[in-house]
Design an enzyme around this catalytic site. Structure first.
Site, short mmCIF file in Angstrom:
data_model
loop_
_atom_site.label_atom_id
_atom_site.label_comp_id
_atom_site.label_asym_id
_atom_site.label_seq_id
_atom_site.Cartn_x
_atom_site.Cartn_y
_atom_site.Cartn_z
N GLY A 137 0.82 -1.20 0.00
CA GLY A 137 0.00 0.00 0.00
C GLY A 137 0.86 1.25 0.00
CB CYS A 138 0.13 4.69 -1.09
SG CYS A 138 -1.52 4.90 -0.37
CE1 TYR A 139 -1.44 8.15 4.17
CE2 TYR A 139 -3.26 6.64 3.79
CZ TYR A 139 -2.79 7.94 3.94
OH TYR A 139 -3.65 8.99 3.87
#
Lengths: 319, 319, 319, 319
Positions: A128-130
């Site tokens: 995921g991006c985070y």
């Protein structure tokens, strides 16, 4: 150069669109198909070229050396299986195969941490991006045993709206987002907490994560502001990252706080670290910035594809 | 109604402009003068009316019942003394007289916490924008002994650019701020840390504060994301605030996370509180939003002026 | 490849910064110096690399094959002379040598219209951002005699704030520009009117121009909305442009109205044309979009430099 | 004061929401119901108070002295008839009853031009946002015979996104609108052209209108840039407006170009006029700005409601 043939499922969303652009400009990849269910039959301009969207069922999975699945969480797993059955390697951008979601997660495609597990893999779960920003920012502290055992690592992160996807929603309309700012998934309830905690603990660290994401009135970019209680103060706050990432092409260390502008449209995470003054417990403030659509999604997916296909890892990526 | 005569020193900055508008619309205040050194002799439209800026030396301090000093930090103290010598009460919006800055601070004008000390005062130190949000958000926990002793209360806050003032600076130009986001004063070095810590400890709490401010691409508004380690979980996370602020006209409690949009152009702070899931130590995530130019500056200054002049406290304020 | 040595005077402004980036990525150019008076001695990150700014007087003009002068209007001419005296070719981005400003203008560097005059030139006047968009949009009509003689061509154009430069000004601060929009130089008084009229008449057209620019709350990009009274309706509205620009690499024709997003960070102008319904006189609405810092400034300057140095014209330019 | 009971059909869109706020703050109006089909049963905060949305079929039309219909074009007419049958006066914000759309248009509620026809009316067609700005800007020239007969009045106008409504659409998402700008309905095809032309000709003027609207990355506000060929130059460009609108409370004349910031959240149109230099035909550039949700929709609707109910026309309106 002989090119590898790659296909994209879910090509019309933000991550899919970015993937199309990266593949079209990649010297060793050729776009076999761009599938998009709702926009099947339409055309879009990407990277100065026209892309035609086909229906997923019409996608020639068997003609692809590798397939990117950029589908909604929950919808990806069956398509990963179909692509595998057709003989393609897969980089899956959904959460379906990630630690924290899947009962038997696929190898986790965060090359700077997990590269040895990726070389021979046939399926990779793209982070995921985070988690990409946050795990790359805290891993050097975790693996060196520098974090106070049992401590809570706190993260206040902010993301541009492209992180929420391109499906129309009233609360993401321009008139609702401009001049506003809000927290969401408050109380540590975001899906990414499980993903990050699972990976952090797999690195041997006994820590809790407390994560509060926020929605920024910008199109793209993530900044994570992380506080880490330390076992002891660090003489040189950036030393752990320098040791860990010395030669990594997609990690930048900085003495100045990174900003979104430093990283947008580039496949990098940019990190700074600062001792906190005036508090009794030694604490580090770590900042990490990346473009959620590049190093936080499509760029990292291409980085993983390069590894799976045996191409040079940085090829085709804007650093 | 007989009106009180009030003057503004520093009337052309963001806070000064907002003060002009509030005074012009206030049923019990009349604008005696609006002084602005660099724009002396100019006129500006505020609240649908024209305001003429005079030089500070031409301001009739002796004709004012009360003077607002909205001057840069360091420049305010001498003007406070001049206004006092001329017989005017003063609400000072700078940091010069605040706890944490001044050796002998003036009464701190955060009425919801310090109202008893303000009624007879002749000078009041108007709190900073971040401290207003954060102190009102954590005080109910501090005074009830709900915070783990010796703990670090962590604050990641974000502010619109008007918090940085109207003086032209390259890094605040539209082209530099749009689509960007950044932390500043990283490492707990912001001036407001001393102010907040001094006030928090004056409430009897043994805590550290770790504060990281950020610059948002919006014109106005502050959101503070605060995590507080508790001595024990709370059955009803909002109960301390309900008890503390029951009848306060300018404090709003919410079960949903507040956003900037909820509070801009209003003299309120809006607060929510949420138990953190998945962490070992009981921790509360508290969110507080306000308009940095209203409840965070000019609105609160008028609220203080109302108290000093014996006017009804909410008069003339947009709630 | 043997590289040409080029220098930049005025390297720290918006156009200068963009030039630095283009030169650093250009396969046939090497950056000899980047001079910036106010920021002399400082460093900046451009295109992932560090650039050190020298004082203009320390710039080795004699070591440069070509110098870009990106200086304020009025300040450029003397530096053009110094660079020429040192033996360098010059592309001047100011208005000082342009038609409409200079008594003896330099060759006008709008290659798609003036290419034959540029090949042997030693100094070129790089066009303004608005004139680049507007002249490329109307020239095919003018040279074909399709415009009603004596008519007024009307232009309402809007530009992002980078068109106004990076020098700090209160009215260009983020808090003043966000959520606002305004016309400026109203009444046909913008400097670019003379430039455009001079060039338009040099193409043999007997027309007036009425130009109203506007300031957009975006960082970069220009959209010009142009209405042209015709001698007769056109069966195929885009035909004149297709004929005129068939093979031009930096001109894109479109049946859909172009938007800023289509052109930012690219060295192109994108043009559409539409017959106006419901009006008695046959009238064409022509739209033209470009990035004011690329095709409207630095990109076009590199295009001109390529011509002056005998390099392939599109080299190093993002199309 | 005895209050009139008013209801709103279509209360959850941008105009409906604005109407709710204006009615709730209006000293002589009470909100009978707020109907919203898709959000029936939900609640929303408006103007610091809670509004509960009912289903349209549950709205007590017979209990309302007046009903605002803020419904999509085409859907409004049947509801106007139902409200009329129930005995309520109606202000319709859709295009259904406007000149240019309806075969038998209702009286056109642009009070500054059509006030005499509104006093006794039972149904009023509230003008479109663009027509309000443009017709108020050009009427003083039209009725005085100052416009060249047969001329084309050209309008390039730009609107914030709230003009497009709150229904989710991909192209209006924040990530698609920020940093972009585009023309739409190019070629004089916008629905408002017929409305404006019909009204302009009803004022006796023989003119064509050529209208190009644009989408701005702002939430609210319209700026219209209008060029008018004159029969002769005007010695005092603002004189016609001063004569026409001397005492109007909701029209502001200005020698400086108006900006969105001057007018947002206010029920005004702000107008300036400027002679065009350097063109052969005498031409005036007229600028008009308003808030599309206030003077361009809900505010003007309340102004009309005041007239229909015999209340003072400016009551409850922010000027």
């Amino acid at each position: 150069m002989n090119k590898y043939s790659v296909g994209i499922l879910g090509a019309s969303g933000y991550a899919g669109r970015e993937l199309c652009g990266l593949v079209l400009r990649h010297p060793a990849l050729a776009l076999a198909f761009a599938a998009a269910n709702e926009r099947r039959g339409e055309r879009a301009r990407v990277a100065g070229r026209e892309v035609a969207f086909v229906a997923p069922d019409d996608a020639r999975l068997d003609a692809a050396d590798l397939v990117f699945t950029a589908l909604p969480h929950g919808a990806a797993a069956p398509w990963v299986a179909r692509a595998r059955a057709a003989g393609a390697r897969v980089v899956d951008l959904s959460a379906d195969l990630r630690p924290g979601s899947a009962s038997e997660p696929a190898p986790y495609g965060l090359p700077e941490l997990t590269r040895p597990t990726l070389a021979g893999a046939e399926v990779v779960a793209n982070p995921g991006c985070y988690p990409t920003a946050i795990l790359l920012a805290i891993a050097p502290l975790l693996v060196r045993g520098l974090v106070e055992p049992g401590a809570t690592i706190q993260v206040a992160a902010a993301s541009g709206v492209s992180g929420a996807g391109l499906a129309p929603r009233a609360e993401l309309m321009f008139g609702e987002v401009t001049e506003d700012y809000r927290a969401y998934a408050v109380g540590n309830t975001h899906r990414h907490v499980a993903e990050m905690t699972a990976v952090a603990r797999s690195l041997g660290a006994d820590v809790d994560l407390l994560f509060t994401p926020h929605l920024l009135p910008v199109a793209r970019g993530i900044l994570a502001t992380i506080t880490v209680p330390l076992v002891a103060p660090l003489a040189d706050p950036l030393a752990p990252w320098r040791e860990a990432y010395g030669a990594e092409p997609f990690i930048e260390l900085s003495t100045e706080p990174p900003t979104l502008r430093d990283v947008v449209r580039r496949n990098v995470v940019r990190i700074s670290a600062h001792a906190a003054a005036g508090v009794r417990r030694p604490t580090l403030v770590v900042l990490a910035a990346l473009d959620n659509l590049v190093k936080g999604a499509a760029g990292q997916a291409v980085q993983n594809a390069n590894l799976l296909l045996g191409i040079e890892e940085p090829m085709g990526l804007p650093a």
